[in-house]
Design a protein around this motif. Structure first.
Motif, PDB file in Angstrom:
ATOM      1  N   GLN A 400       0.853  -1.188   0.000  1.00 33.08           N
ATOM      2  CA  GLN A 400       0.000   0.000   0.000  1.00 33.08           C
ATOM      3  C   GLN A 400       0.888   1.236   0.000  1.00 33.08           C
ATOM      4  OE1 GLN A 400      -3.325  -0.030  -0.278  1.00 33.08           O
ATOM      5  NE2 GLN A 400      -3.275  -2.268  -0.362  1.00 33.08           N
ATOM      6  N   PRO A 401       0.810   2.053  -1.063  1.00 34.98           N
ATOM      7  CA  PRO A 401       1.673   3.247  -1.130  1.00 34.98           C
ATOM      8  C   PRO A 401       1.442   4.236   0.005  1.00 34.98           C
ATOM      9  CG  PRO A 401       0.722   2.751  -3.274  1.00 34.98           C
ATOM     10  CD  PRO A 401       0.021   1.880  -2.283  1.00 34.98           C
ATOM     11  N   LEU A 402       0.210   4.280   0.529  1.00 32.79           N
ATOM     12  CA  LEU A 402      -0.086   5.160   1.651  1.00 32.79           C
ATOM     13  C   LEU A 402      -0.095   4.306   2.911  1.00 32.79           C
ATOM     14  CD1 LEU A 402      -0.633   8.188   1.890  1.00 32.79           C
ATOM     15  CD2 LEU A 402      -3.075   7.668   1.907  1.00 32.79           C
ATOM     16  N   MET A 403       0.959   4.423   3.708  1.00 31.96           N
ATOM     17  CA  MET A 403       1.199   3.520   4.824  1.00 31.96           C
ATOM     18  C   MET A 403       0.875   4.183   6.156  1.00 31.96           C
ATOM     19  SD  MET A 403       4.935   2.399   3.340  1.00 31.96           S
ATOM     20  CE  MET A 403       5.203   4.057   2.669  1.00 31.96           C
ATOM     21  N   PRO A 404       0.159   3.519   7.056  1.00 31.31           N
ATOM     22  CA  PRO A 404      -0.002   4.078   8.404  1.00 31.31           C
ATOM     23  C   PRO A 404       1.374   4.372   8.999  1.00 31.31           C
ATOM     24  CG  PRO A 404      -1.453   2.201   8.107  1.00 31.31           C
ATOM     25  CD  PRO A 404      -0.555   2.236   6.903  1.00 31.31           C
ATOM     26  N   LEU A 405       1.521   5.530   9.617  1.00 35.47           N
ATOM     27  CA  LEU A 405       2.822   5.941  10.139  1.00 35.47           C
ATOM     28  C   LEU A 405       3.401   4.905  11.087  1.00 35.47           C
ATOM     29  CD1 LEU A 405       5.101   7.975  10.650  1.00 35.47           C
ATOM     30  CD2 LEU A 405       3.626   9.102  12.325  1.00 35.47           C
ATOM     31  N   ALA A 406       2.581   4.372  11.984  1.00 41.65           N
ATOM     32  CA  ALA A 406       3.083   3.398  12.960  1.00 41.65           C
ATOM     33  C   ALA A 406       3.625   2.160  12.264  1.00 41.65           C
ATOM     34  CB  ALA A 406       1.975   3.021  13.941  1.00 41.65           C
ATOM     35  N   ARG A 407       2.955   1.719  11.205  1.00 36.28           N
ATOM     36  CA  ARG A 407       3.414   0.533  10.476  1.00 36.28           C
ATOM     37  C   ARG A 407       4.717   0.821   9.743  1.00 36.28           C
ATOM     38  NH1 ARG A 407       5.319  -3.811   9.678  1.00 36.28           N
ATOM     39  NH2 ARG A 407       4.834  -5.076   7.840  1.00 36.28           N
ATOM     40  N   PHE A 408       4.821   2.006   9.151  1.00 40.14           N
ATOM     41  CA  PHE A 408       6.050   2.385   8.464  1.00 40.14           C
ATOM     42  C   PHE A 408       7.219   2.474   9.442  1.00 40.14           C
ATOM     43  CE2 PHE A 408       8.963   5.597   6.662  1.00 40.14           C
ATOM     44  CZ  PHE A 408       9.232   4.994   5.437  1.00 40.14           C
ATOM     45  N   GLU A 409       6.971   3.083  10.592  1.00 39.55           N
ATOM     46  CA  GLU A 409       8.023   3.190  11.606  1.00 39.55           C
ATOM     47  C   GLU A 409       8.472   1.813  12.071  1.00 39.55           C
ATOM     48  OE1 GLU A 409       7.326   7.275  14.070  1.00 39.55           O
ATOM     49  OE2 GLU A 409       5.790   5.726  14.319  1.00 39.55           O
ATOM     50  N   GLN A 410       7.518   0.910  12.268  1.00 38.23           N
ATOM     51  CA  GLN A 410       7.870  -0.432  12.724  1.00 38.23           C
ATOM     52  C   GLN A 410       8.698  -1.173  11.682  1.00 38.23           C
ATOM     53  OE1 GLN A 410       4.684  -3.211  12.637  1.00 38.23           O
ATOM     54  NE2 GLN A 410       5.737  -4.773  13.820  1.00 38.23           N
ATOM     55  N   ALA A 411       8.199  -1.168  10.434  1.00 35.22           N
ATOM     56  CA  ALA A 411       8.870  -1.923   9.379  1.00 35.22           C
ATOM     57  C   ALA A 411      10.265  -1.382   9.093  1.00 35.22           C
ATOM     58  CB  ALA A 411       8.027  -1.894   8.113  1.00 35.22           C
ATOM     59  N   MET A 412      10.394  -0.076   9.007  1.00 35.20           N
ATOM     60  CA  MET A 412      11.697   0.505   8.691  1.00 35.20           C
ATOM     61  C   MET A 412      12.618   0.515   9.912  1.00 35.20           C
ATOM     62  SD  MET A 412      11.599   0.865   5.580  1.00 35.20           S
ATOM     63  CE  MET A 412      10.367   0.836   4.270  1.00 35.20           C
ATOM     64  N   GLY A 413      12.025   0.655  11.081  1.00 32.65           N
ATOM     65  CA  GLY A 413      12.843   0.601  12.287  1.00 32.65           C
ATOM     66  C   GLY A 413      13.534  -0.735  12.449  1.00 32.65           C
ATOM     67  N   GLU A 414      12.891  -1.809  11.996  1.00 27.74           N
ATOM     68  CA  GLU A 414      13.486  -3.141  12.068  1.00 27.74           C
ATOM     69  C   GLU A 414      14.682  -3.289  11.136  1.00 27.74           C
ATOM     70  OE1 GLU A 414      10.209  -5.676  11.161  1.00 27.74           O
ATOM     71  OE2 GLU A 414       9.304  -5.506  13.179  1.00 27.74           O
ATOM     72  N   ARG A 415      14.783  -2.425  10.156  1.00 26.23           N
ATOM     73  CA  ARG A 415      15.902  -2.491   9.207  1.00 26.23           C
ATOM     74  C   ARG A 415      17.111  -1.677   9.672  1.00 26.23           C
ATOM     75  NH1 ARG A 415      12.424  -2.073   3.509  1.00 26.23           N
ATOM     76  NH2 ARG A 415      10.765  -3.480   4.208  1.00 26.23           N
ATOM     77  N   VAL A 416      16.915  -0.854  10.667  1.00 26.23           N
ATOM     78  CA  VAL A 416      18.011  -0.024  11.183  1.00 26.23           C
ATOM     79  C   VAL A 416      18.955  -0.863  12.026  1.00 26.23           C
ATOM     80  CG1 VAL A 416      18.564   1.870  12.762  1.00 26.23           C
ATOM     81  CG2 VAL A 416      16.696   2.121  11.107  1.00 26.23           C
ATOM     82  N   ASP A 417      20.235  -0.720  11.794  1.00 24.73           N
ATOM     83  CA  ASP A 417      21.265  -1.345  12.623  1.00 24.73           C
ATOM     84  C   ASP A 417      21.578  -0.370  13.768  1.00 24.73           C
ATOM     85  OD1 ASP A 417      23.553  -2.350  13.798  1.00 24.73           O
ATOM     86  OD2 ASP A 417      24.599  -2.747  11.923  1.00 24.73           O
ATOM     87  N   ALA A 418      21.103  -0.686  14.954  1.00 22.46           N
ATOM     88  CA  ALA A 418      21.254   0.232  16.087  1.00 22.46           C
ATOM     89  C   ALA A 418      22.716   0.513  16.407  1.00 22.46           C
ATOM     90  CB  ALA A 418      20.538  -0.326  17.313  1.00 22.46           C
ATOM     91  N   SER A 419      23.595  -0.456  16.124  1.00 21.14           N
ATOM     92  CA  SER A 419      25.015  -0.245  16.405  1.00 21.14           C
ATOM     93  C   SER A 419      25.657   0.717  15.412  1.00 21.14           C
ATOM     94  CB  SER A 419      25.765  -1.581  16.377  1.00 21.14           C
ATOM     95  OG  SER A 419      25.852  -2.102  15.057  1.00 21.14           O
ATOM     96  N   ALA A 420      24.917   1.089  14.367  1.00 24.50           N
ATOM     97  CA  ALA A 420      25.411   2.043  13.371  1.00 24.50           C
ATOM     98  C   ALA A 420      24.721   3.389  13.508  1.00 24.50           C
ATOM     99  CB  ALA A 420      25.219   1.485  11.965  1.00 24.50           C
ATOM    100  N   THR A 421      24.131   3.654  14.674  1.00 23.55           N
ATOM    101  CA  THR A 421      23.455   4.928  14.916  1.00 23.55           C
ATOM    102  C   THR A 421      23.987   5.573  16.186  1.00 23.55           C
ATOM    103  OG1 THR A 421      21.645   3.999  16.225  1.00 23.55           O
ATOM    104  CG2 THR A 421      21.357   4.031  13.831  1.00 23.55           C
ATOM    105  N   GLU A 422      23.684   6.845  16.329  1.00 30.30           N
ATOM    106  CA  GLU A 422      24.054   7.600  17.517  1.00 30.30           C
ATOM    107  C   GLU A 422      23.188   8.858  17.565  1.00 30.30           C
ATOM    108  OE1 GLU A 422      28.132   8.732  17.023  1.00 30.30           O
ATOM    109  OE2 GLU A 422      27.694  10.172  15.425  1.00 30.30           O
ATOM    110  N   PRO A 423      23.104   9.546  18.707  1.00 28.65           N
ATOM    111  CA  PRO A 423      22.408  10.840  18.717  1.00 28.65           C
ATOM    112  C   PRO A 423      23.066  11.782  17.700  1.00 28.65           C
ATOM    113  CG  PRO A 423      22.816  10.082  20.949  1.00 28.65           C
ATOM    114  CD  PRO A 423      23.576   9.145  20.043  1.00 28.65           C
ATOM    115  N   GLN A 424      22.241  12.411  16.905  1.00 28.39           N
ATOM    116  CA  GLN A 424      22.756  13.290  15.850  1.00 28.39           C
ATOM    117  C   GLN A 424      22.804  14.728  16.321  1.00 28.39           C
ATOM    118  OE1 GLN A 424      23.960  12.660  12.752  1.00 28.39           O
ATOM    119  NE2 GLN A 424      24.266  14.842  12.415  1.00 28.39           N
ATOM    120  N   GLY A 425      23.956  15.355  16.151  1.00 31.13           N
ATOM    121  CA  GLY A 425      24.067  16.766  16.485  1.00 31.13           C
ATOM    122  C   GLY A 425      23.675  17.631  15.298  1.00 31.13           C
TER     123      GLY A 425
END
Length: 429
Positions: A400-425
């Motif tokens: 579905q091209p128009l995605m509920p925000l919560a679903r998009f956040e969940q799906a894409m959040g699962e693809r993020v490598d947390a060890s490759a992130t940090e607080p951004q200045g």
């Protein structure tokens, strides 16, 4: 209706919106947002037209003389600046038409924010985009220093390094098992490039001065591994041909006279596509390299982070302006494929933009996300066309091209490598 719009300013916005809706956006894929209001835009953009970043290297492997651009290597050209202004003007029309921006005046404080790579061509592209979007308005270009930028150049500055063994396995798998397999697969394209540029009398690897004769392989660089051999130089040549055409150079100079149409130029870009297939489009490399950027986009769309807590500033229009490597890695991490005009599939075009839009249902309060890739075609860039850019819509995480925000956040959040992130200045350096 000049007299009426001066007396009733809201009519000017209506006129702009009606003109936009009435115009034939031949290159746009439609998205059904009936009953919804555009609530926020987050975009990630590549810089505009530039010369090669190292013309001397291209010349060292060529018998023919490469034509010069009007600016130094790697800088945004005046033509590229003008093309980006046009892209900003189109985007302004679009945002005014959807009610995110007022038709007149400058954005309110905090309504618009742009964070750029510190490289000069990206900062110049940022300035041009803002000139088109917010003419005469004091919207600044923010950026870190070159040595401290860990959003666009994370691996170079100590964030999200690659594991040598995993990187090597990923590259070899993409090659077909070995450098020799890649050499066989891409050898014909390299020979076509060799025929086009000729063989110089002297070169960095004399006496073997044919680029197509150089061995393919892998090399260790720091703690990781990278491609070695002729592919990087061949890819840079292909990209320079594309930039020559987009810049409006005389056609007898574009690709030494062999790039007289956008279709011919696209046919010369095989080596660039090959390089990205063996580097930035690898899932492991993309996950390490784009997780920081994707995490910031998700925080912005959800308004779940603040600048003080390492998230982006809260703004209705938030822009990140970087490089083709950023677009390529983020595209791979998102799982988003596109084909625009004559460009190769999944190509990061000059000025091409990943456009994240948040839509609000005023009745229920529910929020949705859409994602598109937007880019001017080669002929639009060359001609400085005022036509709407091409747009390809992301099919969505669940089709579905128009995605509920919560679903998009969940799906894409699962693809993020947390060890490759940090607080951004977001403080300028």
């Amino acid at each position: 209706m000049p007299a009426m719009t001066s007396k009733y300013p809201w009519l000017r916005g209506l006129a702009v919106a009606l003109a936009l809706l009435a115009s034939p956006l031949l290159h746009a894929e439609t998205l059904n947002t009936e009953g919804l209001r555009l609530d926020k835009v987050v975009l990630v953009m590549r810089h505009g037209i530039r010369p090669a970043t190292d013309t001397a290297e291209l010349q060292a492997w060529s018998a023919k003389t490469w034509p010069r651009f009007a600016v130094a290597d790697g800088q945004l050209t005046p033509h590229g600046y003008a093309a980006t202004v046009l892209l900003g003007q189109w985007q302004r029309q679009y945002l005014v038409g959807h009610g995110l921006l007022a038709a007149d005046g400058c954005p309110d404080a905090g309504q618009a924010y742009l964070w750029s790579s510190p490289v000069a061509r990206t900062r110049a592209t940022s300035k041009a985009l803002l000139e088109g979007l917010f003419p005469g308005c004091p919207v600044p270009v923010h950026h870190a220093s070159a040595g401290q930028d860990r959003l666009f150049h994370g691996s170079e500055n100590g964030l999200a390094g690659l594991d040598r063994q995993q990187a090597e396995q990923a590259i070899l798998a993409a090659m077909g098992g070995s450098p020799q397999a890649a050499q066989v697969k891409y050898g014909p394209a390299l020979l076509r490039m060799q025929t086009l540029i000729g063989v110089p009398a002297t070169c960095p690897k004399a006496p073997r001065c044919a680029l197509s004769d150089q061995p393919w392989g892998l090399k260790e660089k720091g703690t990781t591994v990278k491609l070695s051999g002729p592919l990087s130089v061949g890819a840079a040549m292909a990209e320079t041909f594309r930039m020559q055409y987009a810049e409006g150079m005389p056609l007898d100079q574009v690709a030494f006279g062999q790039g007289r149409t956008a279709h011919e130029v696209a046919g010369l870009m095989e080596l660039r596509s090959a390089k990205y297939a063996l580097s930035q489009h690898l899932p492991y490399v993309a996950r390490r390299g784009a997780s920081q950027l994707l995490s910031q986009v998700l925080l912005a769309l959800g308004d779940t982070g603040t600048a003080a807590a390492g998230g982006p500033p809260s703004a209705a229009w938030l822009a990140y302006v970087g490089h083709d490597s950023n677009i390529a890695q983020l595209r791979t991490l998102l799982g988003f494929d596109w084909k625009i005009a004559e460009y190769p599939e999944d190509d990061a075009a000059p000025g091409g933009t990943l456009l994240f839009e948040r839509w609000l249902d005023p009745r229920s309060g529910q929020r949705f996300v859409s994602l598109a890739y937007v880019a001017q075609s080669l002929d639009q860039l060359r001609q400085l066309s005022h036509d709407a850019p091409y747009r390809v819509q992301f099919g969505g995480v669940d089709g579905q091209p128009l995605m509920p925000l919560a679903r998009f956040e969940q799906a894409m959040g699962e693809r993020v490598d947390a060890s490759a992130t940090e607080p951004q200045g977001y403080a300028d350096h």
